[in-house]
Motif scaffolding. Structure first.
Motif, PDB file in Angstrom:
ATOM      1  N   GLY A  13      27.646  74.365  38.846  1.00 56.91           N
ATOM      2  CA  GLY A  13      28.781  73.685  38.221  1.00 56.91           C
ATOM      3  C   GLY A  13      28.788  72.206  38.542  1.00 56.91           C
ATOM      4  N   VAL A  14      29.945  71.587  38.353  1.00 59.32           N
ATOM      5  CA  VAL A  14      30.116  70.157  38.599  1.00 59.32           C
ATOM      6  C   VAL A  14      30.824  69.964  39.934  1.00 59.32           C
ATOM      7  N   TYR A  15      30.264  69.092  40.777  1.00 56.31           N
ATOM      8  CA  TYR A  15      30.837  68.791  42.085  1.00 56.31           C
ATOM      9  C   TYR A  15      31.185  67.307  42.162  1.00 56.31           C
ATOM     10  N   ASP A  16      32.078  66.974  43.089  1.00 53.33           N
ATOM     11  CA  ASP A  16      32.442  65.564  43.270  1.00 53.33           C
ATOM     12  C   ASP A  16      31.411  64.796  44.091  1.00 53.33           C
ATOM     13  N   ASP A  17      30.430  65.531  44.636  1.00 57.21           N
ATOM     14  CA  ASP A  17      29.331  64.917  45.371  1.00 57.21           C
ATOM     15  C   ASP A  17      28.168  65.903  45.325  1.00 57.21           C
ATOM     16  N   ASP A  18      27.007  65.474  45.780  1.00 56.15           N
ATOM     17  CA  ASP A  18      25.838  66.344  45.767  1.00 56.15           C
ATOM     18  C   ASP A  18      25.986  67.419  46.846  1.00 56.15           C
ATOM     19  N   PRO A  19      26.149  68.698  46.462  1.00 54.29           N
ATOM     20  CA  PRO A  19      26.354  69.746  47.468  1.00 54.29           C
ATOM     21  C   PRO A  19      25.127  69.995  48.334  1.00 54.29           C
ATOM     22  N   ALA A  20      23.954  69.558  47.857  1.00 50.13           N
ATOM     23  CA  ALA A  20      22.747  69.706  48.672  1.00 50.13           C
ATOM     24  C   ALA A  20      22.750  68.731  49.847  1.00 50.13           C
ATOM     25  N   VAL A  21      23.516  67.658  49.705  1.00 47.55           N
ATOM     26  CA  VAL A  21      23.598  66.632  50.751  1.00 47.55           C
ATOM     27  C   VAL A  21      24.902  66.737  51.526  1.00 47.55           C
ATOM     28  N   ASP A  63      36.147  62.112  32.441  1.00 49.91           N
ATOM     29  CA  ASP A  63      36.090  61.925  33.887  1.00 49.91           C
ATOM     30  C   ASP A  63      34.653  61.944  34.413  1.00 49.91           C
ATOM     31  N   ILE A  64      33.782  62.708  33.763  1.00 45.55           N
ATOM     32  CA  ILE A  64      32.372  62.703  34.168  1.00 45.55           C
ATOM     33  C   ILE A  64      31.799  61.295  34.039  1.00 45.55           C
ATOM     34  N   VAL A  65      32.183  60.619  32.950  1.00 47.70           N
ATOM     35  CA  VAL A  65      31.722  59.249  32.732  1.00 47.70           C
ATOM     36  C   VAL A  65      32.375  58.302  33.745  1.00 47.70           C
ATOM     37  N   LYS A  66      33.711  58.403  33.880  1.00 51.34           N
ATOM     38  CA  LYS A  66      34.444  57.490  34.762  1.00 51.34           C
ATOM     39  C   LYS A  66      34.026  57.632  36.221  1.00 51.34           C
ATOM     40  N   LYS A  67      33.802  58.867  36.672  1.00 46.63           N
ATOM     41  CA  LYS A  67      33.442  59.111  38.066  1.00 46.63           C
ATOM     42  C   LYS A  67      31.933  58.992  38.313  1.00 46.63           C
ATOM     43  N   ASN A  68      31.192  58.749  37.225  1.00 49.51           N
ATOM     44  CA  ASN A  68      29.735  58.608  37.309  1.00 49.51           C
ATOM     45  C   ASN A  68      29.091  59.819  37.979  1.00 49.51           C
ATOM     46  N   LEU A  69      29.562  61.008  37.619  1.00 50.34           N
ATOM     47  CA  LEU A  69      28.982  62.237  38.135  1.00 50.34           C
ATOM     48  C   LEU A  69      27.632  62.478  37.447  1.00 50.34           C
ATOM     49  N   LYS A  70      26.663  62.946  38.210  1.00 51.90           N
ATOM     50  CA  LYS A  70      25.285  62.984  37.718  1.00 51.90           C
ATOM     51  C   LYS A  70      24.889  64.323  37.094  1.00 51.90           C
ATOM     52  N   VAL A  71      25.838  65.193  36.846  1.00 47.42           N
ATOM     53  CA  VAL A  71      25.473  66.539  36.415  1.00 47.42           C
ATOM     54  C   VAL A  71      24.879  66.550  35.011  1.00 47.42           C
ATOM     55  N   ILE A  72      25.354  65.698  34.114  1.00 47.67           N
ATOM     56  CA  ILE A  72      24.694  65.448  32.838  1.00 47.67           C
ATOM     57  C   ILE A  72      24.721  63.943  32.604  1.00 47.67           C
ATOM     58  N   ASP A  73      23.853  63.478  31.714  1.00 44.80           N
ATOM     59  CA  ASP A  73      23.788  62.046  31.440  1.00 44.80           C
ATOM     60  C   ASP A  73      25.118  61.534  30.897  1.00 44.80           C
ATOM     61  N   THR A  74      25.454  60.315  31.279  1.00 49.35           N
ATOM     62  CA  THR A  74      26.716  59.739  30.807  1.00 49.35           C
ATOM     63  C   THR A  74      26.726  59.569  29.293  1.00 49.35           C
ATOM     64  N   SER A  75      25.565  59.304  28.700  1.00 53.10           N
ATOM     65  CA  SER A  75      25.518  59.170  27.234  1.00 53.10           C
ATOM     66  C   SER A  75      25.839  60.491  26.562  1.00 53.10           C
ATOM     67  N   ALA A  76      25.350  61.598  27.130  1.00 55.88           N
ATOM     68  CA  ALA A  76      25.662  62.921  26.589  1.00 55.88           C
ATOM     69  C   ALA A  76      27.137  63.243  26.771  1.00 55.88           C
ATOM     70  N   ALA A  77      27.671  62.954  27.963  1.00 50.58           N
ATOM     71  CA  ALA A  77      29.094  63.208  28.229  1.00 50.58           C
ATOM     72  C   ALA A  77      29.975  62.388  27.302  1.00 50.58           C
ATOM     73  N   ALA A  78      29.587  61.132  27.071  1.00 51.61           N
ATOM     74  CA  ALA A  78      30.374  60.267  26.194  1.00 51.61           C
ATOM     75  C   ALA A  78      30.383  60.790  24.769  1.00 51.61           C
ATOM     76  N   LEU A  79      29.241  61.285  24.294  1.00 47.62           N
ATOM     77  CA  LEU A  79      29.175  61.831  22.936  1.00 47.62           C
ATOM     78  C   LEU A  79      30.022  63.094  22.807  1.00 47.62           C
ATOM     79  N   CYS A  80      29.990  63.944  23.843  1.00 45.20           N
ATOM     80  CA  CYS A  80      30.826  65.154  23.826  1.00 45.20           C
ATOM     81  C   CYS A  80      32.306  64.792  23.778  1.00 45.20           C
ATOM     82  N   PHE A  81      32.679  63.765  24.536  1.00 39.48           N
ATOM     83  CA  PHE A  81      34.075  63.319  24.534  1.00 39.48           C
ATOM     84  C   PHE A  81      34.462  62.775  23.166  1.00 39.48           C
ATOM     85  N   GLU A  82      33.596  61.965  22.599  1.00 40.27           N
ATOM     86  CA  GLU A  82      33.884  61.348  21.296  1.00 40.27           C
ATOM     87  C   GLU A  82      33.999  62.388  20.190  1.00 40.27           C
TER      88      GLU A  82
END
Length: 235
Positions: free
Chosen positions: A162-170, A184-203
């Motif tokens: 899933g999506v975490y607020d930080d890298d759970p491996a670290v 929020d994925i874009v705003k928080k710069n979470l790395k789980v999917i590319d920001t361009s993909a997240a932005a398109l899904c939001f739009e």
């Protein structure tokens, strides 16, 4: 139930956990069985497959030209798509590989009209070679094809659950989100999917489910709407 989805699979998923191989046939057979069951429930399925079991960009040579590295990656996804298509054939499901670039008689050139026609005939579509241009990831093509084909949802099968607020491996104290907005994925710069993909899904207001591929029957459970992974909402 979802009527039409795009499911993103990593190339590494096709290799399983065995060292030194590109394809784990037992793993691939299990994936195909789940997808076939999803289709039998009435859901039209498109796949986007990565190429990480063959090629990881410039990781082998950091001095390599980015464009050339990305072109090799595109071809790696084509090899994976062809292998997957034959795995579907062996289980009685007709699969079509579409690419945005012409590759002779190996693949079919993508168009929305032909893609929809294949889906309506009960065939599975596998999208390979990304956008046909460098600097775009398979996450981006997943979102783009989802927008083009008016899907009900995008499904990202990951090696993390899933999506975490930080890298759970670290960070062992990283917090998992049950729900989060694509904004929020874009705003928080979470790395789980590319920001361009997240932005398109939001739009385009496309809901996304990000889940762990290695969980039992994870694809089936995610598409059936069970609580699994993280639901990325659009509101």
């Amino acid at each position: 139930m979802y009527k039409r989805i795009v499911l993103k699979l990593s190339g590494e998923a096709l290799a399983g956990e065995q060292e030194g191989i590109s394809f784990d046939d037992a793993v691939i057979s299990g994936l195909v069985q789940q997808i076939r069951q999803v289709m039998e429930m009435g859901t039209q399925v498109c796949l986007v497959v990565g190429g990480g079991n063959f090629w990881r960009g410039r990781s082998a040579d950091s001095n390599m030209d980015r464009t050339k590295a990305d072109q090799i990656g595109m071809l790696a996804t084509v090899m994976n798509a062809i292998y997957l298509a034959d795995a579907f054939r062996q289980q009685g499901v007709h699969a079509v590989v579409q690419t945005p670039i012409t590759i002779g008689t190996v693949t079919e050139l993508f168009s929305k009209e032909s893609a929809v026609a294949h889906l309506e005939k009960g065939e599975v579509l596998i999208f390979a070679a990304g956008l046909g241009h460098p600097f775009f990831s398979t996450d981006t093509i997943t979102a783009l094809r989802g927008a083009e084909l008016d899907v009900d949802g995008l499904f990202f099968a990951k090696n993390i659950d899933g999506v975490y607020d930080d890298d759970p491996a670290v960070n062992p104290n990283a917090k998992k989100f049950d729900n989060i907005t694509s904004e929020d994925i874009v705003k928080k710069n979470l790395k789980v999917i590319d920001t361009s993909a997240a932005a398109l899904c939001f739009e385009q207001k496309i809901p996304v489910v990000i889940f762990g591929l290695n969980e039992k029957d994870s694809i089936m459970r995610a598409v059936k709407g069970e609580k699994i992974g993280t639901l990325v909402t659009v509101s």
